[in-house]
Design an enzyme around this catalytic site. Structure first.
Site, PDB file in Angstrom:
ATOM      1  CG  ASP A 108      48.151  38.598  20.867  1.00 42.03           C
ATOM      2  OD1 ASP A 108      48.821  38.917  21.870  1.00 42.03           O
ATOM      3  OD2 ASP A 108      48.797  38.111  19.907  1.00 42.03           O
ATOM      4  CG  ASN A 161      56.481  40.723  23.983  1.00 44.04           C
ATOM      5  OD1 ASN A 161      55.940  40.800  25.061  1.00 44.04           O
ATOM      6  ND2 ASN A 161      55.636  40.102  22.668  1.00 44.04           N
TER       7      ASN A 161
HETATM    8  O1  DOR Z   1      50.863  39.907  16.983  1.00 45.04           O
HETATM    9  C1  DOR Z   1      51.243  39.236  17.700  1.00 45.04           C
HETATM   10  N1  DOR Z   1      51.547  40.564  18.342  1.00 45.04           N
HETATM   11  N2  DOR Z   1      51.224  38.639  18.365  1.00 45.04           N
HETATM   12  C2  DOR Z   1      52.722  38.284  19.417  1.00 45.04           C
HETATM   13  O2  DOR Z   1      53.053  36.713  19.254  1.00 45.04           O
HETATM   14  C3  DOR Z   1      53.178  39.233  18.814  1.00 45.04           C
HETATM   15  C4  DOR Z   1      52.602  40.986  19.620  1.00 45.04           C
HETATM   16  C5  DOR Z   1      53.469  41.687  19.940  1.00 45.04           C
HETATM   17  O3  DOR Z   1      53.902  41.831  20.932  1.00 45.04           O
HETATM   18  O4  DOR Z   1      53.007  42.752  19.348  1.00 45.04           O
END
Ligand code: DOR
Length: 427
Positions: free
Chosen positions: A303, A94
């Site tokens: 994450d 992303n």
């Molecule tokens: O907390 C999150 N941050 N969840 C996600 O799915 C994306 C991520 C982000 O790219 O900041």
């Protein structure tokens, strides 16, 4: 260059290793394991209180490059990973542009090439992560992507997911799914009495459970491989457990924040507790810990989601989701899981080093004579206080600032390099 790890506890469950010995590393290769004389060595690390494991691997990080280099770059993200005890990471697509073509994969690999930390790009499932058409999977895989995800959102439709799961069997690569039903996802926190109290729009945990169920059915139907990212709800853990018992090809990961915190933390309105999936209830945390213990949850991943201070300082509903993870992950896992007798050190190493690589179908480093050293060295009993201002990450959005942790990385070794005492050394 000869580096001696003296009298260190070597632990690698993949080789049934748990023994105290010396390891000699010569020019980046493990030259000998046994009782080794210090004479002729250029550097000695006393291993008395230390564990030496295969290099830890975090399969869910956001490096923000290309597009948001103000928040993180491949270089600073890798520095953060090395400081946290990792020798490898897989980075989410992303970015802007998304990792949906070979050029972006190659540029990330090029930027990571000379770093101690290995970077495995995760390709987008759909073009632009928009959920309409399948990304060029073969092109992405050939360029170096080893898993596929539209992370940030779930794969939009069952038909697109079906195509991806069928196509990816050719490479034995997984779809890593961000499980959240779009139609229920319009909120800033978990739906509970706390969201009512705070007056914040919320997302029910069934939004996660629905997509976990859909994806497992699609994995069963196609025979493809689904990996559930950042699992956070009790019901989702149960669904994965049942699916595994049926022999369906599904694996799951959890973040340290989801096995440590609950939505009670949001009463501070501190946006460093805002992430997606959101923090949930104590019963969910308990179920997650059960899932870690019985193997329903295969691995721990951070994450790691860097965000700028200006954006995180916005009003709660407008602030972006996500928190840093790489530099607190090992300490939180040791403090919350090993020191509380929930996981053994072997189980922890499986979840932090072995299983992530198995899921991505990439080689798991061995600790044996003749192989290139890919090692993480940590002190499981070192007590320290998290100081976000000292992080190697470019961002500062961690809810764990000032938290006392037990267990910390001391050194990492990979690709002929050592990171030790805040410095990189060539081996
Ligand atoms: O907390 C999150 N941050 N969840 C996600 O799915 C994306 C991520 C982000 O790219 O900041």
């Amino acid at each position: 260059m000869k580096l001696l790890l003296k009298n260190i506890q070597i632990v690698n469950p993949a080789q049934s290793l748990n023994q105290r010995k010396d390891i000699l590393i010569s020019n980046g290769t493990i030259a000998e394991i046994g009782q080794i004389d210090e004479k002729g060595c250029d550097q000695v690390i006393e291993g008395n209180s230390l564990i030496c494991a295969p290099g830890l691997f975090d399969m869910h990080v956001h490096l923000r490059e290309p597009g948001r280099e103000d928040e993180e770059t491949v270089q600073t993200g890798c520095n953060s990973a090395a400081a946290g005890g990792f020798t490898g990471v897989a980075c989410m697509p992303n970015t802007s542009p998304a990792i949906d073509n070979a050029e972006v994969v190659s540029s990330i690999l090029e930027k990571a090439k000379n770093h101690l930390v290995e970077v495995i790009p995760i390709g987008a499932v759909s073009v632009g992560r928009e959920g309409e058409s399948l990304a060029p999977i073969a092109e992405l895989y050939t360029a170096g992507a080893r898993a596929f995800s539209d992370d940030g959102v779930a794969v939009k439709s069952a038909s697109l997911l079906r195509n991806a799961l069928e196509y990816l069997q050719m490479y034995n690569a997984p779809v890593i799914e961000h499980c959240e039903d779009e139609s229920l996802a319009d909120g800033a926190m978990n739906e509970s009495e706390v969201s009512t109290l705070l007056g914040l729009p919320s997302v029910p945990s069934v939004a996660e459970d629905l997509i976990v169920m859909r994806d497992i059915l699609m994995a069963e139907y196609t025979g493809g491989k689904v990996h559930i990212a950042h699992i956070s709800s009790k019901r989702a853990v149960e669904i994965v457990r049942e699916a595994k018992a049926k022999g369906i090809n599904v694996t799951a990961e959890v973040t340290p924040h989801h096995f440590t915190l609950t939505d009670d933390s949001l009463k501070s309105y501190d946006t460093n507790f805002k992430m997606n999936p959101p923090l949930r209830k104590a019963a969910d945390v308990e179920a997650i810990i059960e899932g870690l213990i019985d193997g329903t949850i295969d691995c721990i991943a951070s994450d790691h989601a860097p965000h700028s201070i200006e954006e995180k300082e916005m009003e709660f509903i407008y602030a972006p989701n996500g928190i840093l993870g790489l530099e607190t992950e090992l300490g939180l896992a040791l403090s919350e899981l090993v020191h509380k007798n929930r996981l053994t050190i072997e189980q922890l190493i499986e979840k932090l080093a072995i299983n992530p690589r198995k899921i991505l179908n990439i080689p798991v480093p061995k600790i044996e004579k003749g192989v290139e050293a890919n090692l993480s060295i940590f002190d499981p009993d070192l007590v320290w206080t998290v100081e976000v201002s000292k992080f190697k990450s470019k961002s500062r959005n961690s809810p764990f600032n000032n938290r006392l942790l037990t267990g910390k990385s001391v050194a990492v070794i990979n690709k002929g390099k050592l990171y030790y005492q805040n410095q990189y050394h060539s081996l």
